[in-house]
Design a protein around this motif. Structure first.
Motif, PDB file in Angstrom:
ATOM      1  N   THR A  97       0.827  -1.212   0.000  1.00 52.82           N
ATOM      2  CA  THR A  97       0.000   0.000   0.000  1.00 52.82           C
ATOM      3  C   THR A  97       0.859   1.259   0.000  1.00 52.82           C
ATOM      4  OG1 THR A  97      -0.244   0.080   2.414  1.00 52.82           O
ATOM      5  CG2 THR A  97      -1.938  -1.116   1.164  1.00 52.82           C
ATOM      6  N   ARG A  98       2.092   1.134   0.452  1.00 55.58           N
ATOM      7  CA  ARG A  98       2.989   2.306   0.491  1.00 55.58           C
ATOM      8  C   ARG A  98       3.400   2.781  -0.893  1.00 55.58           C
ATOM      9  NH1 ARG A  98       5.433  -0.670   5.093  1.00 55.58           N
ATOM     10  NH2 ARG A  98       4.512   0.277   6.942  1.00 55.58           N
ATOM     11  N   SER A  99       3.169   1.967  -1.923  1.00 57.42           N
ATOM     12  CA  SER A  99       3.494   2.402  -3.283  1.00 57.42           C
ATOM     13  C   SER A  99       2.423   3.327  -3.844  1.00 57.42           C
ATOM     14  CB  SER A  99       3.688   1.190  -4.191  1.00 57.42           C
ATOM     15  OG  SER A  99       2.469   0.512  -4.383  1.00 57.42           O
ATOM     16  N   HIS A 100       1.389   3.587  -3.077  1.00 57.29           N
ATOM     17  CA  HIS A 100       0.312   4.488  -3.492  1.00 57.29           C
ATOM     18  C   HIS A 100       0.401   5.749  -2.642  1.00 57.29           C
ATOM     19  CE1 HIS A 100      -1.477   1.391  -5.996  1.00 57.29           C
ATOM     20  NE2 HIS A 100      -1.060   0.566  -5.053  1.00 57.29           N
ATOM     21  N   ALA A 101       0.656   6.851  -3.312  1.00 55.27           N
ATOM     22  CA  ALA A 101       0.968   8.112  -2.638  1.00 55.27           C
ATOM     23  C   ALA A 101      -0.111   8.573  -1.670  1.00 55.27           C
ATOM     24  CB  ALA A 101       1.234   9.199  -3.676  1.00 55.27           C
ATOM     25  N   ASP A 102      -1.362   8.287  -1.965  1.00 55.66           N
ATOM     26  CA  ASP A 102      -2.456   8.821  -1.154  1.00 55.66           C
ATOM     27  C   ASP A 102      -2.913   7.893  -0.034  1.00 55.66           C
ATOM     28  OD1 ASP A 102      -2.351  10.953  -2.854  1.00 55.66           O
ATOM     29  OD2 ASP A 102      -4.124  10.391  -3.997  1.00 55.66           O
ATOM     30  N   LEU A 103      -2.307   6.718   0.104  1.00 55.51           N
ATOM     31  CA  LEU A 103      -2.712   5.780   1.144  1.00 55.51           C
ATOM     32  C   LEU A 103      -1.777   5.855   2.340  1.00 55.51           C
ATOM     33  CD1 LEU A 103      -3.639   2.496  -0.765  1.00 55.51           C
ATOM     34  CD2 LEU A 103      -5.139   4.334   0.020  1.00 55.51           C
ATOM     35  N   SER A 104      -2.336   5.646   3.509  1.00 53.25           N
ATOM     36  CA  SER A 104      -1.513   5.528   4.707  1.00 53.25           C
ATOM     37  C   SER A 104      -2.070   4.416   5.584  1.00 53.25           C
ATOM     38  CB  SER A 104      -1.450   6.848   5.486  1.00 53.25           C
ATOM     39  OG  SER A 104      -2.699   7.154   6.038  1.00 53.25           O
ATOM     40  N   LEU A 105      -1.197   3.769   6.275  1.00 53.77           N
ATOM     41  CA  LEU A 105      -1.579   2.707   7.195  1.00 53.77           C
ATOM     42  C   LEU A 105      -2.018   3.377   8.485  1.00 53.77           C
ATOM     43  CD1 LEU A 105      -1.521  -0.396   7.277  1.00 53.77           C
ATOM     44  CD2 LEU A 105       0.701  -0.226   8.343  1.00 53.77           C
ATOM     45  N   SER A 106      -3.254   3.126   8.894  1.00 49.60           N
ATOM     46  CA  SER A 106      -3.747   3.813  10.084  1.00 49.60           C
ATOM     47  C   SER A 106      -3.969   2.883  11.269  1.00 49.60           C
ATOM     48  CB  SER A 106      -5.041   4.567   9.762  1.00 49.60           C
ATOM     49  OG  SER A 106      -6.065   3.674   9.417  1.00 49.60           O
ATOM     50  N   GLY A 107      -3.716   1.596  11.095  1.00 50.39           N
ATOM     51  CA  GLY A 107      -3.863   0.684  12.215  1.00 50.39           C
ATOM     52  C   GLY A 107      -3.517  -0.739  11.840  1.00 50.39           C
ATOM     53  N   VAL A 108      -3.056  -1.473  12.830  1.00 54.56           N
ATOM     54  CA  VAL A 108      -2.712  -2.884  12.657  1.00 54.56           C
ATOM     55  C   VAL A 108      -3.185  -3.619  13.902  1.00 54.56           C
ATOM     56  CG1 VAL A 108      -0.830  -4.544  12.429  1.00 54.56           C
ATOM     57  CG2 VAL A 108      -0.665  -2.345  11.283  1.00 54.56           C
ATOM     58  N   SER A 109      -3.777  -4.790  13.701  1.00 53.81           N
ATOM     59  CA  SER A 109      -4.161  -5.628  14.828  1.00 53.81           C
ATOM     60  C   SER A 109      -3.616  -7.026  14.595  1.00 53.81           C
ATOM     61  CB  SER A 109      -5.675  -5.697  14.972  1.00 53.81           C
ATOM     62  OG  SER A 109      -6.016  -6.677  15.946  1.00 53.81           O
ATOM     63  N   ALA A 153      -3.402  -4.525  -3.464  1.00 48.87           N
ATOM     64  CA  ALA A 153      -3.211  -3.179  -2.919  1.00 48.87           C
ATOM     65  C   ALA A 153      -3.669  -2.118  -3.913  1.00 48.87           C
ATOM     66  CB  ALA A 153      -1.749  -2.962  -2.537  1.00 48.87           C
ATOM     67  N   ALA A 154      -3.426  -2.352  -5.197  1.00 52.14           N
ATOM     68  CA  ALA A 154      -3.867  -1.408  -6.224  1.00 52.14           C
ATOM     69  C   ALA A 154      -5.390  -1.339  -6.283  1.00 52.14           C
ATOM     70  CB  ALA A 154      -3.299  -1.805  -7.579  1.00 52.14           C
ATOM     71  N   ARG A 155      -6.055  -2.480  -6.105  1.00 51.30           N
ATOM     72  CA  ARG A 155      -7.519  -2.486  -6.108  1.00 51.30           C
ATOM     73  C   ARG A 155      -8.048  -1.690  -4.915  1.00 51.30           C
ATOM     74  NH1 ARG A 155      -9.982  -7.827  -7.631  1.00 51.30           N
ATOM     75  NH2 ARG A 155      -9.442  -6.979  -9.646  1.00 51.30           N
ATOM     76  N   LEU A 156      -7.419  -1.845  -3.756  1.00 51.05           N
ATOM     77  CA  LEU A 156      -7.834  -1.064  -2.589  1.00 51.05           C
ATOM     78  C   LEU A 156      -7.590   0.421  -2.839  1.00 51.05           C
ATOM     79  CD1 LEU A 156      -8.931  -0.970   0.299  1.00 51.05           C
ATOM     80  CD2 LEU A 156      -6.565  -1.121   1.079  1.00 51.05           C
ATOM     81  N   ALA A 157      -6.461   0.758  -3.427  1.00 47.89           N
ATOM     82  CA  ALA A 157      -6.168   2.158  -3.739  1.00 47.89           C
ATOM     83  C   ALA A 157      -7.251   2.745  -4.642  1.00 47.89           C
ATOM     84  CB  ALA A 157      -4.801   2.277  -4.387  1.00 47.89           C
ATOM     85  N   TYR A 158      -7.668   1.972  -5.625  1.00 49.16           N
ATOM     86  CA  TYR A 158      -8.740   2.434  -6.515  1.00 49.16           C
ATOM     87  C   TYR A 158     -10.027   2.665  -5.729  1.00 49.16           C
ATOM     88  CZ  TYR A 158     -12.248   2.389 -10.187  1.00 49.16           C
ATOM     89  OH  TYR A 158     -13.303   2.704 -10.991  1.00 49.16           O
ATOM     90  N   LEU A 159     -10.371   1.727  -4.856  1.00 53.06           N
ATOM     91  CA  LEU A 159     -11.595   1.862  -4.064  1.00 53.06           C
ATOM     92  C   LEU A 159     -11.547   3.062  -3.121  1.00 53.06           C
ATOM     93  CD1 LEU A 159     -12.266  -1.872  -3.161  1.00 53.06           C
ATOM     94  CD2 LEU A 159     -13.513  -0.449  -4.798  1.00 53.06           C
ATOM     95  N   LEU A 160     -10.342   3.400  -2.666  1.00 57.00           N
ATOM     96  CA  LEU A 160     -10.189   4.536  -1.749  1.00 57.00           C
ATOM     97  C   LEU A 160      -9.790   5.818  -2.466  1.00 57.00           C
ATOM     98  CD1 LEU A 160      -8.411   2.826   1.297  1.00 57.00           C
ATOM     99  CD2 LEU A 160     -10.839   3.311   0.972  1.00 57.00           C
ATOM    100  N   ALA A 161      -9.921   5.832  -3.781  1.00 59.09           N
ATOM    101  CA  ALA A 161      -9.652   7.012  -4.602  1.00 59.09           C
ATOM    102  C   ALA A 161      -8.232   7.532  -4.416  1.00 59.09           C
ATOM    103  CB  ALA A 161     -10.673   8.111  -4.319  1.00 59.09           C
ATOM    104  N   ALA A 162      -7.269   6.625  -4.364  1.00 55.96           N
ATOM    105  CA  ALA A 162      -5.866   7.006  -4.184  1.00 55.96           C
ATOM    106  C   ALA A 162      -5.127   6.915  -5.519  1.00 55.96           C
ATOM    107  CB  ALA A 162      -5.194   6.097  -3.166  1.00 55.96           C
TER     108      ALA A 162
END
Length: 86
Positions: free
Chosen positions: A15-27, A74-83
């Motif tokens: 996900t770090r390869s997508h400029a607009d995404l950030s990791l906001s939590g891990v469990s 990760a790219a699919r998630l980036a698309y869904l999150l408009a990144a």
């Protein structure tokens, strides 16, 4: 048996390869998950788990892809999150 924590770690890294995404939590609980968000929006966020079969699944049950191609998931998630890609 698939190491789901390792898969989630690889997903978080991808996900770090997508400029607009950030990791906001891990469990590391049961189930283990990562929470990723669009860094420009508090509401554009998603929780992702790794299923025993290696599929990355969103909190609402959408299959993003598999552990065989983490970057595509990760790219699919980036698309869904408009990144945008980096």
């Amino acid at each position: 048996m698939l190491d789901t924590l390792s898969c989630l770690e690889r997903f978080a890294t991808a996900t770090r390869s997508h400029a607009d995404l950030s990791l906001s939590g891990v469990s590391l609980g049961d189930p283990a998950y990562v929470r990723v968000r669009n860094r420009f929006s508090e509401t554009l966020a998603e929780t992702v788990t790794c299923a025993p079969d290696g599929g990355f699944i969103t909190s609402w049950g959408y299959r993003l892809g598999s552990a065989d191609d983490v970057e595509a998931a990760a790219a699919r998630l980036a698309y869904l999150l408009a990144a945008m890609p980096a």
